[in-house]
Every structure is written in C-alpha cells, then in structure tokens.
Design an enzyme around this catalytic site. Structure first.
Site, short mmCIF file in Angstrom:
data_model
loop_
_atom_site.label_atom_id
_atom_site.label_comp_id
_atom_site.label_asym_id
_atom_site.label_seq_id
_atom_site.Cartn_x
_atom_site.Cartn_y
_atom_site.Cartn_z
CG ASP A 149 -3.68 -2.46 2.64
OD1 ASP A 149 -4.57 -2.21 3.46
OD2 ASP A 149 -2.54 -2.84 2.96
CG ASP A 167 -4.72 -1.65 14.66
OD1 ASP A 167 -3.69 -1.44 15.32
OD2 ASP A 167 -4.74 -1.89 13.43
NE ARG A 178 -9.79 -2.45 13.13
CZ ARG A 178 -8.95 -1.74 12.38
NH1 ARG A 178 -7.69 -2.10 12.26
NH2 ARG A 178 -9.37 -0.68 11.71
CG HIS A 226 -2.52 1.85 13.02
ND1 HIS A 226 -1.78 2.62 12.18
CD2 HIS A 226 -2.97 0.83 12.26
CE1 HIS A 226 -1.81 2.11 10.96
NE2 HIS A 226 -2.51 1.01 10.98
CG HIS A 254 -2.58 -7.02 7.64
ND1 HIS A 254 -1.66 -6.37 6.85
CD2 HIS A 254 -3.53 -6.11 7.91
CE1 HIS A 254 -2.05 -5.12 6.65
NE2 HIS A 254 -3.18 -4.94 7.29
CG HIS A 302 -12.15 -3.28 10.14
ND1 HIS A 302 -11.21 -2.48 9.55
CD2 HIS A 302 -11.49 -4.43 10.44
CE1 HIS A 302 -10.05 -3.11 9.48
NE2 HIS A 302 -10.20 -4.31 10.01
CG ASN A 336 -2.15 0.81 1.09
OD1 ASN A 336 -2.44 1.32 0.00
ND2 ASN A 336 -2.89 0.95 2.17
CD GLU A 359 -1.28 -3.89 10.49
OE1 GLU A 359 -2.30 -4.48 10.89
OE2 GLU A 359 -1.30 -2.72 10.08
CD GLU A 384 -3.98 -5.00 14.59
OE1 GLU A 384 -5.18 -5.34 14.71
OE2 GLU A 384 -3.49 -4.62 13.51
NE ARG A 393 -2.87 -7.55 13.03
CZ ARG A 393 -3.82 -7.69 12.10
NH1 ARG A 393 -4.52 -8.78 12.04
NH2 ARG A 393 -4.03 -6.72 11.24
CD GLU A 407 -7.51 -6.68 9.46
OE1 GLU A 407 -6.30 -6.96 9.41
OE2 GLU A 407 -7.93 -5.51 9.53
CE1 TYR A 467 -5.53 2.08 10.54
CE2 TYR A 467 -6.36 1.30 12.66
CZ TYR A 467 -6.03 1.08 11.33
OH TYR A 467 -6.24 -0.16 10.80
CD1 TRP A 512 -1.85 7.80 10.23
CD2 TRP A 512 -1.38 5.81 9.28
NE1 TRP A 512 -3.01 7.30 9.70
CE2 TRP A 512 -2.76 6.09 9.13
CE3 TRP A 512 -0.86 4.63 8.78
CZ2 TRP A 512 -3.63 5.21 8.47
CZ3 TRP A 512 -1.70 3.75 8.14
CH2 TRP A 512 -3.09 4.04 7.98
O1 KDG Z 1 -1.92 -0.29 4.53
C1 KDG Z 1 -2.08 -0.11 5.90
C2 KDG Z 1 -3.24 -0.93 6.40
O2 KDG Z 1 -3.19 -2.25 5.94
C3 KDG Z 1 -3.32 -0.94 7.90
O3 KDG Z 1 -3.43 0.36 8.38
C4 KDG Z 1 -4.51 -1.76 8.34
O4 KDG Z 1 -3.72 -1.77 10.58
C5 KDG Z 1 -4.43 -2.24 9.72
C6 KDG Z 1 -5.26 -3.39 10.08
O5 KDG Z 1 -5.10 -3.86 11.20
O6 KDG Z 1 -6.07 -3.81 9.26
MG MG Z 2 -3.44 -3.13 12.21
#
Ligand code: KDG
Ligand code: MG
Length: 402
Positions: free
Chosen positions: A316, A210, A147, A212, A312, A122, A37, A262, A236, A283, A339, A159, A402
């Site tokens: 994407d 998540d 999630r 993140h 994951h 999600h 991605n 991931e 996560e 993941r 997921e 996020y 991020w």
């Molecule tokens: O490309 C980035 C995403 O795949 C990511 O932000 C998704 O964290 C993610 C998730 O847990 O699905």
């Molecule tokens: Mg994630």
C-alpha cells in the site's frame, strides 16, 4: 523558483494509490506518495481543498519552512490524514530540490552510508507446510531476511496470510470483512512454527515476524521469551502502541528484539519508546510519518538510543514511497533493514522507478531526484475503487485489534 500548480492523481491498478505532483515555473516538477490504505479519499480532499491552494506561489526550495507551515501553521497538528498529506508535499519538494541540484536524492541527504540496502520479503502460507515452502522460495530468490506469517490451526484466516492463493493484499473488500482471532491458539502455535523454520533452514537467514498489534504486554512477553531460541531479527508490533510505557513490561521479560511504528505519524508517537530504549527498530516511513524531513529527525533521535530504522514497505506504499525510502536508507547512519513487499506487474506498470534488487539488497539508482514517477496516461486506465482493511473479532465476537 515558484510553485505554479499541483495535482492529485488517484489510480487503482490492483490496489489504490494516491500521488501528488507539484509543478514549478522552471519546468521542474516533483512527485510524492499520499496513499493511506482504506482512507485514500480523505487525504485527496485534505490536499485538494486545503494544502494545494496554500502551496501556489511558494518557493519549493524552502522545504523546511513549508513543512512547518503545514504542521504548525494548521493548529490541528498530527494525525494520519494531515501527516500523509505533508509527507506527499515533502517528498515532492525533495524530488524537486534534488532535480534542481542535478543529483540523486541520497547525495542531498549527506551521501551514501553503505553500498547496498538489506531488505526483507514476506513468506506466508495457510499451514506449516506451505509456509515452509514459501520461506524456501524467498531464500532461493536471494533474500537474506524473511518475514514469516502462517495460518493458525483452528483459526479461519489471519493477518498476513493469503485467503485465496493470490498475493496477500489485506484491503480486499468494498466494506471491511471480519477476521477471527484466538490469542491462545496463536501463542501455542507460533513457537512451533519458528522451531520448524530454523530446523529446516538453519541459523543464517534473518527471520522476522509481525504480531500486528494483537497481544497484551504480558502475552507479548511470553511470546518473545518462547521465541528466543530461534533468535528472531525482530518481533513486530507485539501490542498496540498508544501506551508506550507498556513496552517496559515486554522488555523486562525478553531479549527478542522489538520493532514498532508503521502506524505512527509523529516523532512524539515514538519518543518514549526510543528514549527509554524499549524498542530496537523504528518502522516509521516516508508516506505516513511526514516525509523525509521528519523521518530524518526521527532517525537522528533514535541513533542516540541504539535504535535502528526499519521502514515499513508493504504494497500500500507506492513505488514513489519505496524510492524515497531507499534514498533515506542509503544515507542514514543507523539504518537497520527495509521492508520489501513486491508490487504486482500491473501496479508497477503505472510507475517508473530507478531502484533495483540484487540478491537480497536494493540500491536506489543514480537518476536525479528520487528517481520515481507516475505515468498519468496509464494511471487513467485504473479508476479508484473503494477497498477497506478488515476488522478483527475474538472467537466470542468481541471486537479486537486487526
Ligand atoms: O495497510 C496496512 C498494511 O500496510 C499493514 O498491515 C502491513 O503490517 C504491515 C507490514 O508490516 O507490512
Ligand atoms: Mg506490520
């Protein structure tokens, strides 16, 4: 059997996908996902300029030898670009091998270890009310695991939360947009969010969250501890995982299960986390972690330390990756959860697949190979369009994860 040709197909049916197709002299071909991605073209060049010329003339049945050739033989090991390219080759070769054996891929991987694969979906909303509404919708659709991500009061955009009432798709701009982050506001809000979700939906639904990569270890320890009454399935990516040792601090403070991996592309990225039992779910998935061959090695290693898989599966990752992941999930002994972030109809129109969803679970299907393919004539209608993931800044302007 010999590889006589290979090509890279790039398309953008609402988001970018990169697909590798490997063709043999016996009329069989295989496909693999090569999507990274926001950096898609780097993998395209890696495949077209270096990998494909090295594949021509090789025996596609020698999957492990080709994997080692592309990994050890390149001198510059690891890294997301190279490992995504290796993953695409590996997935396409397993597809060819399963087709040659006239079997669905999971049979070649040892046969099924379970009847169905639990997936999580999600639920996200800009505020508490809309987030709860989305959790309710997911439960109504039969999901057993959800999630939950929510907008944080006083923070503009975060996020996992859609900005525009469309389906959440983070790579939303030609060049990176900038998000704002406040750890303090997030830490104050997250336990209240999960208290409400449990109050409204009870104890039976599995809840995931998540972080993140946004906290420090001591902050993650606080969050894990405060979420304990709501018994999450997992928390996560609580912190960035370059420093694997830092997870010891989180682990010492909380029994909330932890999922990481991931963004990993090598077994070495997770070795310490797994062998020191610092995580509960790994993941890594097919497309970013060197394909099915390396994922099997990671899962077997993880099984020695009570760590389960949790691949994951964001949008994407193309339906080809999803198909390959489901065959892996079906066969592996220490499967945890998969997921599932649903692709749009437009995205799905480019790919055929055999996997199906029934009431919170997936099965990979009985088609030979991994069962997914790309329709090149439809793909042609959607040319590549650069799209980057956002960057993140603290409220004072400091660049953050991020
Ligand atoms: O490309 C980035 C995403 O795949 C990511 O932000 C998704 O964290 C993610 C998730 O847990 O699905
Ligand atoms: Mg994630």
């Amino acid at each position: 059997m010999k590889i006589i040709d290979a090509k890279v197909i790039v398309c953008s049916p609402g988001r970018n996908f990169v697909t590798l197709k490997i063709i043999t002299d016996e009329g069989l071909y295989g496909v693999g996902d090569a999507t990274l991605n926001g950096r898609e073209k780097a993998v395209v060049s890696y495949l077209e300029d270096y990998v494909i010329p090295m594949l021509i003339g090789r025996d596609p049945q020698r999957i492990e030898d080709i994997w080692q050739y592309l990994y050890r033989g390149v001198y510059w090991r690891r890294g997301p670009i190279g490992m995504t390219a290796i993953a695409a080759v590996d997935t396409a070769l397993w597809d060819i091998k399963a087709k040659a054996a006239n079997m669905p891929l999971y049979q070649l991987l040892g046969g099924r270890s379970r009847d169905k694969i639990m997936v999580y979906t999600h639920a996200n909303g800009l505020d508490l009310g809309s987030t709860l509404e989305q959790v309710g919708k997911a439960i109504d659709q039969g999901y057993k695991a959800v999630r939950v991500q929510s907008g944080i009061p006083g923070v503009a955009g975060t996020y996992g939360v859609s900005k525009n009432n469309k389906k959440y798709e983070p790579a939303d701009s030609d060049l990176p947009t900038e998000d704002t982050w406040s750890t303090e506001k997030y830490l104050n809000y997250a336990p209240k969010l999960f208290a409400e979700v449990r109050k409204q939906f009870g104890d039976d639904i599995h809840l995931l969250h998540d972080v993140h990569h946004r906290l420090t270890p001591i902050e993650a320890a606080r969050l894990g501890k405060e979420l304990e009454p709501y018994h999450l399935f997992w928390m996560e990516d609580p912190v960035p995982a370059e420093n694997q040792e830092s997870f010891k601090l989180i682990r010492h403070h909380t029994t909330t299960p932890i999922a990481v991996g991931e963004v990993f592309n090598s077994i070495h990225d997770c070795r310490e986390l797994i062998q020191n039992q610092l995580i509960d779910y790994i993941r890594t998935t097919v497309v970013h972690a060197g394909g099915i061959s390396q994922l099997k090695r990671i899962a077997d290693f993880a099984s020695l330390f009570h760590v389960k898989t949790g691949c994951h599966g964001a949008t994407d990752l193309s339906p080809i990756c999803m198909a390959a992941a489901l065959h892996f999930d079906y066969s592996v002994a220490n499967f945890g959860i998969q997921e599932h972030m649903a692709h749009s109809e437009k995205m799905e129109s480019v790919f055929t697949r055999d996997y199906r969803y029934v009431d919170g679970y997936f099965t990979p299907g009985e088609a030979i190979g991994h069962g997914a393919d790309i329709d090149e004539s439809i793909a042609k209608k959607y040319p590549y369009k650069r799209a980057c993931l956002p960057v993140n800044r603290l409220e004072d302007g400091t660049l953050w994860n991020w």
